[in-house]
Design a protein around this motif. Structure first.
Motif, PDB file in Angstrom:
ATOM      1  N   ASP C  42       0.773  -1.235  -0.066  1.00 40.20           N
ATOM      2  CA  ASP C  42      -0.124   0.066  -0.089  1.00 40.20           C
ATOM      3  C   ASP C  42       0.719   1.297   0.044  1.00 40.20           C
ATOM      4  N   PRO C  43       0.248   2.304  -0.167  1.00 39.60           N
ATOM      5  CA  PRO C  43       1.085   3.525  -0.493  1.00 39.60           C
ATOM      6  C   PRO C  43       1.528   3.932   1.120  1.00 39.60           C
ATOM      7  N   SER C  44       2.922   4.167   1.011  1.00 41.73           N
ATOM      8  CA  SER C  44       3.658   4.657   2.231  1.00 41.73           C
ATOM      9  C   SER C  44       4.541   5.758   1.980  1.00 41.73           C
ATOM     10  N   THR C  45       5.611   6.249   2.846  1.00 40.68           N
ATOM     11  CA  THR C  45       6.379   7.572   2.704  1.00 40.68           C
ATOM     12  C   THR C  45       7.557   7.076   1.716  1.00 40.68           C
ATOM     13  N   ALA C  46       7.812   5.728   1.899  1.00 44.68           N
ATOM     14  CA  ALA C  46       8.919   5.108   0.973  1.00 44.68           C
ATOM     15  C   ALA C  46       8.034   4.911  -0.599  1.00 44.68           C
ATOM     16  N   HIS C  47       7.069   4.681  -0.664  1.00 40.30           N
ATOM     17  CA  HIS C  47       6.557   4.290  -1.792  1.00 40.30           C
ATOM     18  C   HIS C  47       5.135   5.095  -1.968  1.00 40.30           C
ATOM     19  N   LEU C  48       5.194   6.201  -2.562  1.00 36.04           N
ATOM     20  CA  LEU C  48       3.883   7.163  -2.265  1.00 36.04           C
ATOM     21  C   LEU C  48       2.608   6.392  -2.978  1.00 36.04           C
ATOM     22  N   LEU C  49       3.024   5.702  -4.115  1.00 39.38           N
ATOM     23  CA  LEU C  49       2.043   4.982  -4.690  1.00 39.38           C
ATOM     24  C   LEU C  49       1.781   3.593  -4.491  1.00 39.38           C
ATOM     25  N   GLY C  50       2.666   2.955  -3.708  1.00 35.02           N
ATOM     26  CA  GLY C  50       2.858   1.728  -3.544  1.00 35.02           C
ATOM     27  C   GLY C  50       3.600   1.025  -4.484  1.00 35.02           C
ATOM     28  N   THR C  51       3.242  -0.450  -4.582  1.00 39.10           N
ATOM     29  CA  THR C  51       3.982  -1.119  -5.657  1.00 39.10           C
ATOM     30  C   THR C  51       3.186  -2.030  -6.372  1.00 39.10           C
ATOM     31  N   ASP C  52       3.449  -2.666  -7.757  1.00 40.97           N
ATOM     32  CA  ASP C  52       2.576  -3.599  -8.349  1.00 40.97           C
ATOM     33  C   ASP C  52       2.728  -4.676  -7.842  1.00 40.97           C
ATOM     34  N   GLU C  53       2.019  -5.925  -8.609  1.00 44.84           N
ATOM     35  CA  GLU C  53       2.331  -7.256  -8.142  1.00 44.84           C
ATOM     36  C   GLU C  53       3.452  -7.766  -8.665  1.00 44.84           C
ATOM     37  N   MET C  54       4.381  -7.019  -9.519  1.00 45.23           N
ATOM     38  CA  MET C  54       5.614  -7.588  -9.733  1.00 45.23           C
ATOM     39  C   MET C  54       6.602  -7.028  -8.892  1.00 45.23           C
ATOM     40  N   GLY C  55       6.529  -5.920  -8.027  1.00 48.07           N
ATOM     41  CA  GLY C  55       7.288  -5.279  -7.045  1.00 48.07           C
ATOM     42  C   GLY C  55       7.954  -4.116  -7.667  1.00 48.07           C
ATOM     43  N   HIS C  56       7.324  -3.441  -8.823  1.00 51.56           N
ATOM     44  CA  HIS C  56       7.908  -2.205  -9.068  1.00 51.56           C
ATOM     45  C   HIS C  56       7.252  -1.059  -8.389  1.00 51.56           C
ATOM     46  N   ASP C  57       7.894   0.045  -8.307  1.00 53.33           N
ATOM     47  CA  ASP C  57       7.586   1.085  -7.474  1.00 53.33           C
ATOM     48  C   ASP C  57       6.707   1.892  -8.484  1.00 53.33           C
ATOM     49  N   LEU C  58       5.167   2.039  -8.222  1.00 56.33           N
ATOM     50  CA  LEU C  58       4.316   2.773  -9.018  1.00 56.33           C
ATOM     51  C   LEU C  58       4.452   4.124  -9.551  1.00 56.33           C
ATOM     52  N   LEU C  59       4.946   4.943  -8.604  1.00 55.63           N
ATOM     53  CA  LEU C  59       5.091   6.345  -8.641  1.00 55.63           C
ATOM     54  C   LEU C  59       6.342   6.578  -9.845  1.00 55.63           C
ATOM     55  N   SER C  60       7.238   5.738  -9.618  1.00 51.41           N
ATOM     56  CA  SER C  60       8.495   5.614 -10.909  1.00 51.41           C
ATOM     57  C   SER C  60       8.159   5.443 -12.084  1.00 51.41           C
ATOM     58  N   MET C  61       6.988   4.450 -12.207  1.00 49.48           N
ATOM     59  CA  MET C  61       6.525   3.828 -13.290  1.00 49.48           C
ATOM     60  C   MET C  61       5.743   5.147 -14.035  1.00 49.48           C
ATOM     61  N   LEU C  62       4.840   5.687 -13.081  1.00 48.06           N
ATOM     62  CA  LEU C  62       3.961   6.747 -13.687  1.00 48.06           C
ATOM     63  C   LEU C  62       4.962   7.918 -14.386  1.00 48.06           C
ATOM     64  N   LEU C  63       6.046   8.109 -13.457  1.00 47.16           N
ATOM     65  CA  LEU C  63       6.849   9.309 -13.842  1.00 47.16           C
ATOM     66  C   LEU C  63       7.675   8.921 -15.330  1.00 47.16           C
ATOM     67  N   ALA C  64       8.032   7.490 -15.362  1.00 47.80           N
ATOM     68  CA  ALA C  64       8.618   7.246 -16.458  1.00 47.80           C
ATOM     69  C   ALA C  64       7.537   7.191 -17.995  1.00 47.80           C
ATOM     70  N   GLY C  65       6.435   6.965 -17.362  1.00 43.07           N
ATOM     71  CA  GLY C  65       5.445   7.029 -18.446  1.00 43.07           C
ATOM     72  C   GLY C  65       5.073   8.465 -19.071  1.00 43.07           C
ATOM     73  N   PHE C  66       5.481   9.369 -18.224  1.00 44.85           N
ATOM     74  CA  PHE C  66       5.340  10.880 -18.726  1.00 44.85           C
ATOM     75  C   PHE C  66       6.281  10.887 -19.848  1.00 44.85           C
ATOM     76  N   ARG C  67       7.503  10.365 -19.937  1.00 43.77           N
ATOM     77  CA  ARG C  67       8.426  10.795 -20.873  1.00 43.77           C
ATOM     78  C   ARG C  67       7.987  10.035 -22.472  1.00 43.77           C
ATOM     79  N   ILE C  68       7.829   8.739 -22.092  1.00 38.50           N
ATOM     80  CA  ILE C  68       7.541   7.811 -23.478  1.00 38.50           C
ATOM     81  C   ILE C  68       6.067   8.150 -23.982  1.00 38.50           C
ATOM     82  N   THR C  69       4.965   8.551 -22.949  1.00 43.15           N
ATOM     83  CA  THR C  69       3.879   8.785 -23.704  1.00 43.15           C
ATOM     84  C   THR C  69       3.888  10.016 -24.218  1.00 43.15           C
TER      85      THR C  69
END
Lengths: 264, 288, 264
Positions: C42-69
């Motif tokens: 679940d979201p915590s101070t270490a992982h603001l948006l939590g992690t997915d079922e694979m163990g990725h940090d969701l916030l980092s994924m979202l930010l990376a999505g900015f660039r590619i999208t």
């Protein structure tokens, strides 16, 4: 007689049945200033556009220096450059935001790309009566109608044409600016041997600038000949009507203008 | 089916060998292109669209089984949008003022969103949070009931997809009607009618609507053609068993013949919609 | 007044999003490809948006999505606007059969929706970011061509552009000369195409087509929906909704901008 431009049996129909040009035949000799007169909607502009290639005639052909001219796409650059066109509306013919020098640069670039000798912009401006290097940096939108029309003329001179077709190029100018354009035409004709075909309603032009007159009525040439003959002893019924109406409208002013313009 | 050798090369890398071989046999990519094209057209005339890799069935048969659901969704949603959108646009234009413009800009924003995103959000809210509607399918599987219960069930399943489709299809119809009517309202003959103090109702229907309708109809077919892509995506989100869901399966399994069949059928749908609208326009206004 | 605020807010949003896309490595808490975290936190101070079922940090994924999208959206919009504009000017310049063929092509895209054709060809192509950009660009120019064609046909009749035709200017000369006339419409279409490309990209990813390795918002939405427990707990709040919100905000902000451009 050295014929520059010749129209042979030109017909133009719009939408299949409206006849705009009806078997137009005319010859324009080198070194003269010819005028095309006639009522509005009589096909004068269409005839000019057929000459320039912007419009395609339904039948008939246009000969330029003895060579047949097709549509714009079929013409060589040299043909296009030696037959220049000045538009009626000086406010629409030039880009408002450009400077004079960038307007004049366009034909220079086109000529140098295709290896045609061109007139330097500065010289062209001097011929058009706009001397001074400061003029090159001016924006088009700061110029008056008369100045714009002279920039258009300078632009046409750059390609060193043989014939300039001017479609009512003074219609939107005041009398003084129009007279100035007329004097420039005359000077170019005498000094450079440039030929002109001018569409005009301006009595002053007819009397002072023009050498030959062609009268176009309902799409057909009804009278053609030297200025003095056509103006003084009009033979066709339509020409007489036209002259009378012109005198009625502009009669009073014409004499005044004569007085004003005589001492040059 | 018409496939070039280079297309097959791409497929070779993504398909299992067995399917690839049967595919190769059927489409004979080694033959000259003209011959392939002839075979393709001959098959097309006989409604033979080839056979699907995924379902191992003729494509035409699969599509015929699914198209009913898509047509149901499309005609219901299109009718509702037209019946709502035209009066709304007419009224907003007649009243003038800021209301119509405000609605217009809201609709503009709504229109730019991806349809499937809208569908996901609605599914999330109404199916999973509030449990008002079933979350997917066109009917409850394995239900053994009489015809009335079955129809109620089908309607219940289609409410949410239809609402979303109406939300997507309504804005363009509304703005089209609004713009056309707002222009007609300024025409001299409407001004004249107002001058004669005719009733508002009469002006609205007899003068504004009647004269705007041909133009609205002649442009509305484009809106409906755009709507088809919306229908496909909504189906995917709600796993509605129509062409859209089929498209998803075909795309993710790289089922090339099925995809081509779907492409053809959507093109056919577009042509039919165009024809229908031409007939309607002729009826409403023979001048067009 | 409120219109101005909406416009300013839209600019602010678009610029912020673009700069996040440009500088995300500096603000991203973790590497987006790192899946060494405990899955489904679940979201915590270490992982603001939590992690997915694979163990990725969701916030980092979202930010990376900015660039590619955003890269895909901008590049595809740039190419498709260019194709559409050139084809539209070609319609006005060559007329006749060139015009007919291009118009028929754009009509074809009305009958078969672009996105269906796009899906069809994207399936054929090798998955990858470049192919996604190309597929979107090649099949989404029809609206640009339709709108710019109408503008070009009026613009080419203007006298200042007819002059270039009279000098046998090529289609590029005409395009440059017309640019001032076309620019507002082209800018509007570019913004519109950006929003459309973002929508198409997410749609392709939603259908499971496109680069399986590239982290885009569309792919995040799809993986979230593929995760079975997405709606049972609160996971959708930090897994599914953030990428959806990003797509929606980007697209709506762009449509506000395009709408304002159109009215000017």
């Amino acid at each position: 007689m050295n014929i520059l431009l010749e129209a042979v049996g030109l017909n133009k129909k719009f939408n299949g049945n409206t006849t705009v040009l009806n078997n137009v035949c005319l010859k324009i000799r080198r070194g003269g200033i010819a005028a095309l007169i006639g009522e509005s909607g009589g096909g004068k502009t269409t005839l000019c556009r057929v000459f320039t290639g912007l419009e395609k005639a339904s039948s008939g052909k246009v000969l330029f220096k003895g060579k047949e001219l097709g549509t714009l796409r079929g013409r060589s650059f040299d043909d296009c450059a030696s037959l220049q066109y000045i538009f009626q509306d000086p406010y629409a013919a030039l880009e408002e935001e450009s400077t004079v020098s960038s307007v004049l640069q366009e034909p220079v670039n086109m000529c140098s790309r295709r290896g045609r000798d061109y007139m330097p912009p500065q010289e062209a401006l001097t011929w058009a009566g706009l001397a001074g290097a400061a003029f090159l940096g001016r924006k088009i939108k700061t110029l008056s109608g008369g100045q714009r029309q002279r920039v258009s003329l300078a632009r046409s001179l750059i390609t060193r044409p043989d014939l300039i077709i001017a479609d009512e190029c003074t219609a939107m100018l005041d009398a003084q600016a129009a007279a100035e354009i007329g004097r420039i035409f005359k000077k170019l004709n005498q000094k450079l041997g440039l030929s002109f075909l001018i569409v005009t309603h301006d009595a002053q032009f007819l009397y002072q600038v023009v050498d030959y007159i062609y009268v176009l009525h309902e799409g057909a040439i009804v009278e053609a000949g030297p200025k003095d003959r056509v103006l003084n002893i009009p033979s066709a019924g339509y020409t007489r009507e036209y002259m009378e109406s012109m005198w009625e409208i502009e009669g009073g002013g014409l004499i005044e203008q004569d007085h004003l313009c005589q001492p040059q | 089916m018409f496939v070039s050798a280079s297309d097959l090369h791409v497929l070779n890398t993504v398909l299992p060998e067995e399917t690839f071989n049967s595919f190769k046999e059927y489409y004979a990519p080694e033959k000259p292109v003209a011959e392939q094209l002839a075979i393709y057209i001959k098959n097309l005339v006989r409604f033979d669209l080839g056979s699907s890799f995924y379902y191992k069935m003729p494509v035409a048969e699969i599509i015929a089984g699914r198209i009913g659901w898509t047509l149901l969704l499309s005609f219901v949603s299109i009718s509702i949008s037209a019946l709502l959108g035209i009066p709304m646009g007419l009224n907003a234009a007649r009243r003038g003022g800021r209301g119509g413009k405000y609605l217009l800009s809201c609709f503009m924003a709504l229109q730019s969103l991806p349809v499937f995103v809208l569908a996901i959000v609605f599914q999330l809210l109404f199916c999973f949070k509030f449990h008002i509607f079933p979350s997917g399918g066109a009917y409850t599987l394995g239900m053994n009931a009489n015809i009335i219960d079955l129809s109620v069930d089908v309607v219940k399943h289609s409410v949410l997809p239809v609402i979303i489709l109406v939300l997507v299809e309504l804005p363009p119809i509304f703005s089209l009607t609004y713009n056309v009517c707002a222009r007609t309202k300024e025409e001299p003959y409407v001004e004249m009618a107002r001058y004669f103090n005719l009733s508002d109702r009469l002006i609205k229907f007899k003068y504004v609507l009647k004269n705007s309708l041909p133009e609205i109809l002649s442009k509305m077919n484009i809106q409906f053609l755009y709507a088809i892509s919306g229908i496909l995506f909504v189906e995917v989100v709600f796993s509605y068993p129509g062409i859209g869901t089929l498209l998803k399966v075909a795309a993710s399994s790289r089922d090339y013949p099925l995809l081509q069949g779907i492409l053809l059928i959507t093109g056919f749908y577009g042509v039919v919609i165009n024809l229908i609208f031409e007939l309607i326009i002729k009826k409403v206004n023979p001048r067009f | 007044m409120s219109k101005k605020i909406a416009n300013k807010a839209a600019w602010a949003i678009v610029i912020t999003m673009l700069s996040v896309g440009a500088f995300y490595p500096f603000i991203s808490p973790y590497n987006a490809a790192d899946f060494s975290f405990r899955p489904l936190m679940d979201p915590s101070t270490a992982h603001l948006l939590g992690t997915d079922e694979m163990g990725h940090d969701l916030l980092s994924m979202l930010l990376a999505g900015f660039r590619i999208t955003l890269t895909i959206a901008l590049a595809a919009a740039l190419i498709s606007t260019f194709i559409g504009t050139v084809l539209a000017v070609a319609c006005a310049y060559y007329k006749n059969w060139v015009d007919t063929v291009i118009v028929k092509l754009t009509e074809l895209f009305i009958i078969v929706p672009e996105i269906v054709v796009l899906l069809f060809f994207a399936v054929l192509a090798k998955p990858g970011v470049y192919n996604t950009i190309l597929a979107i660009a090649l099949f989404s120019w029809s609206k640009v061509a339709r709108i710019i064609r109408a503008k070009s046909i009026t613009a080419i009749e203007k006298e200042k552009i007819q002059y270039t035709l009279l000098l046998k200017g090529s289609i590029w000369h005409v395009l440059i000369k017309m640019w001032r006339e076309l620019y507002p419409a082209v800018a509007t279409m570019f913004i519109f195409q950006c929003s459309k490309a973002a929508v198409y990209e997410s749609t392709l990813a939603f259908f499971g087509i496109g680069d399986p390795l590239a982290i885009t918002w569309g792919r995040m939405i799809r993986t979230a929906l593929n995760y079975e427990g997405i709606f049972t707990g609160g996971a959708y709040l930090w897994y599914l909704l953030p990428p959806i919100a990003c797509v929606c905000i980007f697209v709506v902000a762009l449509s506000v901008l395009a709408y304002d451009f159109e009215r000017e």
